[in-house]
Design a protein around this motif. Structure first.
Motif, mmCIF file in Angstrom:
data_model
loop_
_atom_site.group_PDB
_atom_site.id
_atom_site.type_symbol
_atom_site.label_atom_id
_atom_site.label_comp_id
_atom_site.label_asym_id
_atom_site.label_seq_id
_atom_site.Cartn_x
_atom_site.Cartn_y
_atom_site.Cartn_z
ATOM 1 N N PRO A 13 42.455 -58.491 -18.005
ATOM 2 C CA PRO A 13 41.028 -57.847 -17.167
ATOM 3 C C PRO A 13 41.015 -58.428 -15.831
ATOM 4 O O PRO A 13 41.563 -59.052 -15.691
ATOM 5 C CB PRO A 13 39.589 -58.388 -17.556
ATOM 6 N N ARG A 14 39.906 -57.357 -14.951
ATOM 7 C CA ARG A 14 40.315 -57.547 -13.010
ATOM 8 C C ARG A 14 40.111 -59.185 -13.506
ATOM 9 O O ARG A 14 39.860 -59.938 -12.355
ATOM 10 C CB ARG A 14 39.152 -56.332 -12.661
ATOM 11 N N SER A 72 36.530 -57.252 -7.251
ATOM 12 C CA SER A 72 36.882 -55.525 -6.866
ATOM 13 C C SER A 72 37.852 -56.343 -5.063
ATOM 14 O O SER A 72 38.684 -55.268 -5.489
ATOM 15 C CB SER A 72 35.605 -55.582 -6.513
ATOM 16 N N THR A 108 41.563 -52.869 -9.032
ATOM 17 C CA THR A 108 41.464 -51.936 -9.597
ATOM 18 C C THR A 108 41.548 -51.871 -11.685
ATOM 19 O O THR A 108 42.467 -52.314 -11.786
ATOM 20 C CB THR A 108 41.495 -50.677 -9.481
ATOM 21 N N ASP A 109 40.406 -51.128 -11.784
ATOM 22 C CA ASP A 109 40.697 -50.790 -13.879
ATOM 23 C C ASP A 109 41.819 -49.946 -13.516
ATOM 24 O O ASP A 109 42.034 -49.259 -13.438
ATOM 25 C CB ASP A 109 39.987 -50.686 -14.627
ATOM 26 N N LYS A 110 42.928 -50.198 -14.543
ATOM 27 C CA LYS A 110 44.156 -49.207 -14.933
ATOM 28 C C LYS A 110 44.388 -49.745 -16.197
ATOM 29 O O LYS A 110 45.165 -50.793 -16.775
ATOM 30 C CB LYS A 110 45.019 -49.723 -13.424
ATOM 31 N N THR A 114 44.822 -54.389 -15.214
ATOM 32 C CA THR A 114 44.271 -54.378 -13.683
ATOM 33 C C THR A 114 44.649 -53.799 -12.611
ATOM 34 O O THR A 114 46.811 -54.507 -12.947
ATOM 35 C CB THR A 114 43.768 -55.950 -12.791
#
Length: 148
Positions: A13-14, A72, A108-110, A114
């Motif tokens: 996770p970010r 972010s 960025t979430d991907k 992340t």
């Protein structure tokens, strides 16, 4: 000035990637593969200055954090070189060449993990250092983030 970009996808996770990248202890671990002995002094807080130092007996750089949005993005503008004596140098030719270097980190979430993108704008004199360091550093950050 030359624009550079490096990226890595991390299966974490970010928030975890952010904390691993910018936490004091973990920062020293992943950055060590590219720039041995490196560390930072200061807080990752918008509007403050943070210094980056090399290994024992080495100087470093001083950067102003223009944007810090937790989990972010971070934008840093380098404003001085730090000599071995700890003094900020803004006048030497090397300092003038370095000052104005920009580093932007975007998280960025991907695909459930992340994507971390590092954008750098710098003098052509520093491209080789970044090109040889950032890919290895990002792989170390990926391994560290995914194991913990």
């Amino acid at each position: 000035m030359q624009k550079l970009q490096y990226s890595v996808e991390i299966d974490a996770p970010r928030e975890h990637v952010w904390e691993t990248m910018l936490g004091d202890e973990t920062y020293r671990q992943w950055v060590d593969v590219a720039w041995p002995g490196s560390r930072f002094k200061g807080e990752w807080t918008q509007g403050t200055e943070i210094s980056f130092h090399g290994g024992e007996g080495q100087g470093g750089t001083l950067a102003h954090l223009t944007i810090v949005e937790p989990f972010s993005r971070v934008h840093a503008e380098h404003v001085a070189v730090i000599g071995e004596d700890g003094a900020a140098d803004r006048e030497s030719e090397m300092a003038k060449d370095w000052i104005g270097t920009l580093e932007h980190y975007t998280f960025t979430d991907k695909d459930g993990g992340t994507e971390l993108v590092v954008d750098i704008t710098t003098s052509p004199d520093w491209v080789e250092m970044f090109d040889s360091g950032w890919p290895a550093a990002l792989q170390a950050l990926k391994q560290l983030s995914e194991k913990g």
